[in-house]
Design an enzyme around this catalytic site. Structure first.
Site, mmCIF file in Angstrom:
data_model
loop_
_atom_site.group_PDB
_atom_site.id
_atom_site.type_symbol
_atom_site.label_atom_id
_atom_site.label_comp_id
_atom_site.label_asym_id
_atom_site.label_seq_id
_atom_site.Cartn_x
_atom_site.Cartn_y
_atom_site.Cartn_z
ATOM 1 N N SER A 1 1.098 -1.297 -0.524
ATOM 2 C CA SER A 1 -0.135 0.635 -0.241
ATOM 3 C C SER A 1 0.891 0.810 0.114
ATOM 4 O O SER A 1 1.869 1.434 -0.973
ATOM 5 C CB SER A 1 -1.291 0.163 1.278
ATOM 6 O OG SER A 1 -2.022 0.553 0.713
ATOM 7 N N LYS B 1 -20.920 17.734 8.606
ATOM 8 C CA LYS B 1 -19.913 17.559 9.573
ATOM 9 C C LYS B 1 -19.138 16.281 10.981
ATOM 10 O O LYS B 1 -18.549 16.454 11.119
ATOM 11 C CB LYS B 1 -20.227 18.939 11.099
ATOM 12 C CG LYS B 1 -19.054 19.695 11.591
ATOM 13 C CD LYS B 1 -17.760 20.091 10.650
ATOM 14 C CE LYS B 1 -16.562 20.728 11.472
ATOM 15 N NZ LYS B 1 -15.571 20.905 10.829
#
Length: 275
Positions: free
Chosen positions: A86, A138
């Protein structure tokens, strides 16, 4: 008398290690080491990677620093150890040449975001939270409620954008078409031998073979050239107290490091292989 000029290392090889999960401390250390490579005028760098990856931004900054130092004439070979997956791959393709062991675990090209949903546990113990927010998203991935379908789509779009950056970088670094990279960049892992067939690495071999390859490329004598590992020097007392001299980190210590990393990066997109 202290000589006022730093010795140059034009006939030596620098070595930098990247081990464990990549996060801000790794970035700071590696960028500082790369600055030393530049300042001390090393002609070549062996980058030893033994990492499952980590945070996106930190991996990108290390990759860019590698490209910058090569633009100044430093030759860079990446040597993949037990695992370079990765984000480790992302950094690795910043080197012009890559060598892996036949059994190296690599690949895992992809992006993941993990959150924690503790809603049922909190209900069971009678704990609730009151949230006041400026917009509906949010508190996306809040741990005290389920993620909504709209939020899942927002996160998926973010993942897709980050994945596109990853694919584009691997394609450019390994001189492959993006479509070819996408054909195997689905999160799966490979051995070094498989990675060679895919074009992710250039050669199979040990770190010592990578060192010799780099020395020959830099027109240095592989039998005589000195290699210096660039790392932060810590006072002996600090090393003794932290156990670095006496013994390696315990399995419990390693597990605690991973827990700390998981908590610190909860909700962040990660280029990370976690079996």
């Amino acid at each position: 008398m202290i000589w006022p000029f730093k010795p140059k290392k034009r006939k030596q090889i620098a070595r930098i290690e990247i081990t464990g999960a990549i996060a801000s401390e790794t970035r700071k250390r590696v960028l500082k080491a790369l600055k030393t490579v530049e300042e001390e005028d090393y002609p070549a760098l062996l980058l030893r990677i033994d990492s499952p990856g980590g945070t996106v931004g930190d991996s990108q900054e290390i990759y860019q620093a590698l490209k910058d130092i090569q633009a100044k004439g430093v030759k860079v070979v990446a040597s993949f150890g037990n695992i370079s997956a990765s984000g480790g791959v992302y950094i690795g393709v910043g080197a012009e040449r890559i060598m892996a062991n036949p059994g190296t675990i690599t690949g895992s090209i992809g992006v993941i975001i993990r959150g924690n949903n503790l809603e049922k546990l909190l209900d069971k113990i009678g704990v609730s939270f009151k949230t006041v927010k400026s917009g509906p998203y949010k508190d996306i991935l809040a741990f005290d409620r389920e993620t909504t379908p709209e939020e899942m789509q927002i996160l998926q779009d973010l993942i897709d954008a980050s994945y596109g950056q990853f694919v584009a970088t691997v394609a450019a670094g390994r001189n492959l078409e993006p479509e070819v990279v996408r054909s195997f960049a689905d999160g799966r892992v490979f051995t070094g031998e498989q990675a060679l067939a895919l074009g992710l690495v250039d050669r199979l071999g040990t770190e010592e073979e990578a060192r010799r390859w780099l020395a020959e490329w830099a027109e240095l004598d592989p039998e005589k050239v000195k290699m210096n590992t660039i790392e932060e020097k810590k006072p002996i007392l600090t090393r003794l107290l932290s156990g670095q001299v006496a013994r390696p980190k315990s399995r419990l210590g390693t597990c605690l490091d991973w827990v700390e990393f998981e908590l610190a990066t909860s909700g962040q997109p990660l280029w990370l292989y976690r079996p």
